[in-house]
Structure formats: structure tokens, C-alpha cells
Design a protein around this motif. Structure first.
Motif, PDB file in Angstrom:
ATOM      1  N   ILE A 184       0.859  -1.184   0.000  1.00 46.15           N
ATOM      2  CA  ILE A 184       0.000   0.000   0.000  1.00 46.15           C
ATOM      3  C   ILE A 184       0.894   1.232   0.000  1.00 46.15           C
ATOM      4  CG2 ILE A 184      -1.728   1.300   1.331  1.00 46.15           C
ATOM      5  CD1 ILE A 184      -2.457  -1.511   2.617  1.00 46.15           C
ATOM      6  N   ALA A 185       0.620   2.190  -0.883  1.00 42.49           N
ATOM      7  CA  ALA A 185       1.354   3.453  -0.895  1.00 42.49           C
ATOM      8  C   ALA A 185       0.649   4.472  -0.026  1.00 42.49           C
ATOM      9  CB  ALA A 185       1.472   3.995  -2.322  1.00 42.49           C
ATOM     10  N   THR A 186       1.429   5.344   0.629  1.00 44.50           N
ATOM     11  CA  THR A 186       0.840   6.341   1.531  1.00 44.50           C
ATOM     12  C   THR A 186       0.713   7.720   0.893  1.00 44.50           C
ATOM     13  OG1 THR A 186       3.022   6.809   2.496  1.00 44.50           O
ATOM     14  CG2 THR A 186       1.659   5.145   3.587  1.00 44.50           C
ATOM     15  N   ASP A 187       1.395   7.949  -0.242  1.00 46.01           N
ATOM     16  CA  ASP A 187       1.149   9.178  -0.999  1.00 46.01           C
ATOM     17  C   ASP A 187       1.714   9.011  -2.407  1.00 46.01           C
ATOM     18  OD1 ASP A 187       3.890  10.162  -1.160  1.00 46.01           O
ATOM     19  OD2 ASP A 187       3.697  10.929   0.872  1.00 46.01           O
ATOM     20  N   LEU A 188       1.594  10.054  -3.222  1.00 43.90           N
ATOM     21  CA  LEU A 188       1.978   9.960  -4.635  1.00 43.90           C
ATOM     22  C   LEU A 188       3.455   9.661  -4.848  1.00 43.90           C
ATOM     23  CD1 LEU A 188      -0.093  12.849  -6.243  1.00 43.90           C
ATOM     24  CD2 LEU A 188      -0.138  10.437  -6.926  1.00 43.90           C
ATOM     25  N   ASP A 189       4.314  10.110  -3.933  1.00 43.96           N
ATOM     26  CA  ASP A 189       5.742   9.855  -4.088  1.00 43.96           C
ATOM     27  C   ASP A 189       6.045   8.368  -4.106  1.00 43.96           C
ATOM     28  OD1 ASP A 189       7.005  12.649  -3.915  1.00 43.96           O
ATOM     29  OD2 ASP A 189       5.625  12.631  -2.233  1.00 43.96           O
ATOM     30  N   TYR A 190       5.209   7.564  -3.478  1.00 40.66           N
ATOM     31  CA  TYR A 190       5.380   6.117  -3.444  1.00 40.66           C
ATOM     32  C   TYR A 190       4.441   5.413  -4.425  1.00 40.66           C
ATOM     33  CZ  TYR A 190       7.393   7.960   0.792  1.00 40.66           C
ATOM     34  OH  TYR A 190       8.114   8.727   1.681  1.00 40.66           O
ATOM     35  N   HIS A 191       3.331   6.054  -4.735  1.00 41.25           N
ATOM     36  CA  HIS A 191       2.355   5.496  -5.672  1.00 41.25           C
ATOM     37  C   HIS A 191       2.920   5.417  -7.090  1.00 41.25           C
ATOM     38  CE1 HIS A 191      -1.431   5.153  -7.962  1.00 41.25           C
ATOM     39  NE2 HIS A 191      -1.016   6.203  -8.653  1.00 41.25           N
ATOM     40  N   ILE A 192       3.554   6.491  -7.545  1.00 39.47           N
ATOM     41  CA  ILE A 192       4.023   6.559  -8.935  1.00 39.47           C
ATOM     42  C   ILE A 192       5.025   5.447  -9.258  1.00 39.47           C
ATOM     43  CG2 ILE A 192       5.278   7.998 -10.588  1.00 39.47           C
ATOM     44  CD1 ILE A 192       3.887  10.445  -9.228  1.00 39.47           C
ATOM     45  N   PRO A 193       6.029   5.166  -8.413  1.00 37.07           N
ATOM     46  CA  PRO A 193       6.970   4.075  -8.734  1.00 37.07           C
ATOM     47  C   PRO A 193       6.343   2.685  -8.713  1.00 37.07           C
ATOM     48  CG  PRO A 193       7.977   5.624  -7.193  1.00 37.07           C
ATOM     49  CD  PRO A 193       6.516   5.971  -7.268  1.00 37.07           C
ATOM     50  N   LEU A 194       5.137   2.544  -8.139  1.00 41.02           N
ATOM     51  CA  LEU A 194       4.500   1.226  -8.044  1.00 41.02           C
ATOM     52  C   LEU A 194       3.512   0.955  -9.180  1.00 41.02           C
ATOM     53  CD1 LEU A 194       3.901   1.110  -4.187  1.00 41.02           C
ATOM     54  CD2 LEU A 194       5.349  -0.452  -5.497  1.00 41.02           C
ATOM     55  N   HIS A 195       3.420   1.881 -10.125  1.00 42.05           N
ATOM     56  CA  HIS A 195       2.466   1.722 -11.227  1.00 42.05           C
ATOM     57  C   HIS A 195       2.684   0.387 -11.940  1.00 42.05           C
ATOM     58  CE1 HIS A 195      -0.398   2.998 -14.187  1.00 42.05           C
ATOM     59  NE2 HIS A 195       0.468   2.843 -15.171  1.00 42.05           N
ATOM     60  N   ASN A 196       1.611  -0.370 -12.097  1.00 38.60           N
ATOM     61  CA  ASN A 196       1.610  -1.680 -12.772  1.00 38.60           C
ATOM     62  C   ASN A 196       2.316  -2.787 -11.987  1.00 38.60           C
ATOM     63  OD1 ASN A 196       0.154  -0.793 -15.013  1.00 38.60           O
ATOM     64  ND2 ASN A 196       2.002  -0.133 -16.101  1.00 38.60           N
ATOM     65  N   ASN A 197       2.652  -2.554 -10.723  1.00 35.93           N
ATOM     66  CA  ASN A 197       3.241  -3.616  -9.903  1.00 35.93           C
ATOM     67  C   ASN A 197       2.149  -4.608  -9.497  1.00 35.93           C
ATOM     68  OD1 ASN A 197       4.112  -4.995  -7.370  1.00 35.93           O
ATOM     69  ND2 ASN A 197       5.937  -3.755  -7.640  1.00 35.93           N
ATOM     70  N   GLY A 202      -2.890  -0.258  -4.006  1.00 35.44           N
ATOM     71  CA  GLY A 202      -3.436   1.090  -4.127  1.00 35.44           C
ATOM     72  C   GLY A 202      -2.900   2.058  -3.094  1.00 35.44           C
ATOM     73  N   LEU A 203      -3.310   3.311  -3.245  1.00 33.60           N
ATOM     74  CA  LEU A 203      -2.884   4.408  -2.368  1.00 33.60           C
ATOM     75  C   LEU A 203      -3.942   4.655  -1.291  1.00 33.60           C
ATOM     76  CD1 LEU A 203      -1.479   7.828  -3.638  1.00 33.60           C
ATOM     77  CD2 LEU A 203      -3.067   7.727  -1.729  1.00 33.60           C
ATOM     78  N   ILE A 204      -3.508   4.690  -0.054  1.00 32.97           N
ATOM     79  CA  ILE A 204      -4.363   5.120   1.051  1.00 32.97           C
ATOM     80  C   ILE A 204      -3.682   6.327   1.698  1.00 32.97           C
ATOM     81  CG2 ILE A 204      -5.467   4.531   3.232  1.00 32.97           C
ATOM     82  CD1 ILE A 204      -5.450   1.635   2.452  1.00 32.97           C
TER      83      ILE A 204
END
Length: 378
Positions: A184-197, A202-204
């Protein structure tokens, strides 16, 4: 539900714990007391041999034998209390190096947690193998890797990031991914590198307990007060050097029309109240989204210079600013600060929007419910 939250360095897990408790769940935190921040921990682990003569001795032992005594002593503390870390419905790791150990002892601790609990989830919060790799592979991506690549941070002072590029941490990453239910990503800085993983759930957004933070409607009767809180260990990673140069310009430009407050390395309990009278808070310049300090200041109604890129505005469908997007550019920062100083009504308006945004998108009980939904689904 019985929940064990592993690791704490921003108050994220404390706020999540409070939200889960409000919903009737049994929650505990295990982890290191994070230096001067000193967040509450139910089962604290002390990082030993980490300063003074013992640290020098540790470095010498590691150089000769490749043995990290701090990791061993952390493992010993965990093992001594292992009875407290079994039979949880959910265990959540704050990142891929929650215990700050080298590969061998970190893996031994994690093996115990995976074997003796029902489900384990991972947060992408802070540095990990994938987001560090993404930052180096995409140097235009806004992150703390940029000041390292530009030579502003030495290799020695960037070791806590560079370690995630090593083979041992790649192995640790693979071991964790093979045992968790998801990340789970906690904000966009971590969400973007996880795209298609394939493991990405998802982001919470970060939970903020506004009950512990008083929103203060902004009033401006005299000087504009600007607050800059510095954690010296992250000085260049946060862009504090740019903020300090910008503040020097502002002090010269506006004189007694502004008051500038700077703190260094203060405990969290002091920090959270040290900017109460401030109108503007300078947080960080290498982020796309807000971290914890920024969110708590926004909850108080402050105008915060932090990550607020267009992806952030698009994610939350924001037609107007709730924070000022900060970048590593002194002239830009001076221009944005000057605009606010010369238009104090905008400080009041943005501060009100910021408080409303936190209530709407980061309420700790709403966020706890989102975690429960994910945990139960997987």
C-alpha cells in the motif's frame, strides 16, 4: 481484529492505531524510538552501539568482519520479546527495512512474523528498493535522489538510501514480496513508482488525527510569521538549504514586516506546537505530495510549502491550492513567499482550504476504515 504495526518514523502508525482503536480493534506498535522525534511505541526497540565510542568500535568490527552488531542486538531484543509478536490477524510493515537491520537479521525477524501471524502487508512509506530504483532510473522525478545526483549530498550521508541499491536489499525486497499479501502506498511519491506492480493494492492517504490538532483560524494583525523546522539529518534531502537562502532574501526584502522562526532537531511533542503562531510553514522541496509534518500543519490551518504537484491536484480534484508547491529554486520560493506577504488575505483563504482538505481526505477514522477494507479483502 488484532493488529501489529511495525515501525514508526512520522506518526503515521500512531494515527492509524488511534483510528483503528476508535473502530474497536486491538492494535500495538513495535519499532525503534526514532531519535529526537520520540513517537509513542508499545514495544520499543533500542538501537544500540549507535553513537560515541561504541559506534566507532561497531564501524571497526564491521570493516574487519562484515558483522553489524547493532543489527544483532536489535534481533536479540526482538527475540527476547517474541511472545508478544504472534497470532495477529494483520501485521503491517512500515517499509522494507522496518527494523533497520542488515539483510541477515532483518530476514530472521521477518521470517518469524510471516510464520506466526495470519496476514502481512507492506507500506511503501520512506525509501525502499523500488522507489529508490525508480528515482535513479528517472532523474527528473522529483525526489531526494535529485540533490544527491547534483552533488549536494555526499555518498556517506546518503547511505540510508543507497543501501536499497545493493544486492542484499534487493534479496530482502524479493523475500518480502514473496510473503506479503500486498503493498500500500501512503502518498503519490510512493504510488508513482509502483504503477503496474502486481503486488500493489493502491494508495491510502496518511491518517491525521485532527482531534489532537486544533485548527486555528488565521488572523493577521501585525507581522507575517514564517516557520522553518529543520531536521539536520535530512537537511539537503528536504531542500532546507534552498529554504534558508530564500528566507535570507525575504528578511532583507521585508524587514520587520515578517518574523522568521527556525528550529533544529526538536522532539515531536515540542515541534508540533512550536509553529502555532506561524502563518506559513516551510516543509520540503523534493516531493510530489505531502508528508506527515506538512499534513499536520495544514490541519492547523497553516499555508505549507511542500509537495503539491499537478498530479496531486488531479488526484484529489482540487480546483484551488490547499498548499504551495515547493521546488528547489530560491527565486521561485522568494516570489511565492512575497506574493503571500503582500496578499495576506490569501494566507487566510489557503489556510482555511488546507484545514478543510485534511478533514475531508485524511481523517484518521475514515483512513482506518480504508485499511480495514484492504486487509479484509486480501
Amino acid at each position: 481484529m488484532k493488529v501489529l504495526l511495525v515501525g514508526e518514523f512520522s506518526r503515521l502508525h500512531n494515527s492509524l492505531k488511534e483510528g483503528l482503536q476508535e473502530l474497536g480493534h486491538d492494535v500495538y506498535i513495535v519499532g525503534h524510538q526514532d531519535g529526537f522525534k520520540n513517537y509513542p511505541i508499545d514495544f520499543p526497540i533500542v538501537k544500540k552501539w549507535d553513537n560515541g565510542i561504541l559506534k566507532k568500535l561497531k564501524v571497526g568490527i564491521h570493516s574487519l568482519f562484515r558483522f553489524d552488531i547493532s543489527s544483532y542486538l536489535t534481533y536479540r531484543q526482538f527475540k527476547k520479546n517474541k511472545i508478544h509478536f504472534t497470532n495477529f490477524d494483520v501485521v503491517q510493515l512500515i517499509n522494507e527495512n522496518s527494523f533497520y537491520c542488515q539483510y541477515y537479521y532483518e530476514r530472521k525477524i521477518l521470517e518469524f512474523l510471516f510464520k506466526n501471524n495470519t496476514k502481512v502487508f507492506l507500506l511503501s512509506s520512506g525509501y525502499d528498493f523500488l522507489n529508490v530504483k525508480y528515482g535513479f532510473d528517472n532523474p527528473d522525478f522529483k525526489s531526494a535522489i535529485q540533490p544527491y545526483l547534483s552533488g549536494r549530498i555526499s555518498t556517506k550521508n546518503f547511505e540510508n538510501v543507497l543501501k536499497f541499491k545493493t544486492k542484499s536489499f534487493e534479496k530482502l525486497h524479493q523475500f518480502i514480496y514473496s510473503n506479503i499479501k500486498g503493498i500500500i502506498a501512503t502518498d503519490l511519491d510512493y504510488h508513482i513508482p509502483l504503477h503496474n506492480n502486481p503486488k500493489y493494492l493502491g494508495l491510502i492517504p496518511n491518517p491525521i488525527n485532527s482531534a489532537k490538532i486544533d485548527f486555528q483560524p488565521t488572523t493577521i494583525s501585525d507581522k507575517i510569521v514564517i516557520f522553518h523546522g529543520i531536521n539536520e539529518a535530512n537537511y539537503y534531502k528536504k531542500g532546507n538549504d534552498y529554504f534558508e537562502k530564500a528566507l535570507d532574501c525575504i528578511a532583507q526584502k521585508y524587514g520587520d514586516k515578517v518574523e522568521i522562526i527556525t528550529t533544529r532537531n526538536v522532539p515531536y511533542s515540542i515541534y508540533i506546537n512550536s509553529y502555532n503562531k506561524a502563518h506559513i510553514l516551510l516543509d520540503q522541496a523534493y516531493a510530489n505530495d505531502q508528508g506527515y509534518n506538512a499534513l499536520e500543519a495544514m490541519a492547523k490551518g497553516k499555508v505549507v510549502f511542500t509537495g503539491a504537484e499537478k498530479e496531486f491536484s488531479e488526484l484529489y480534484n482540487l480546483p484551488e491550492r490547499v498548499a504551495i508547491n515547493a521546488i528547489a529554486d530560491v527565486d521561485y520560493l522568494v516570489t511565492e513567499l512575497s506574493h503571500l506577504i503582500e496578499n495576506p488575505a490569501e494566507i487566510i483563504t489557503i489556510g482555511k482550504r488546507a484545514g478543510d482538505f485534511i478533514e475531508r481526505e485524511h481523517d484518521y477514522i475514515k483512513i482506518a476504515s480504508k485499511y480495514l477494507e484492504i486487509w479484509n479483502r486480501y
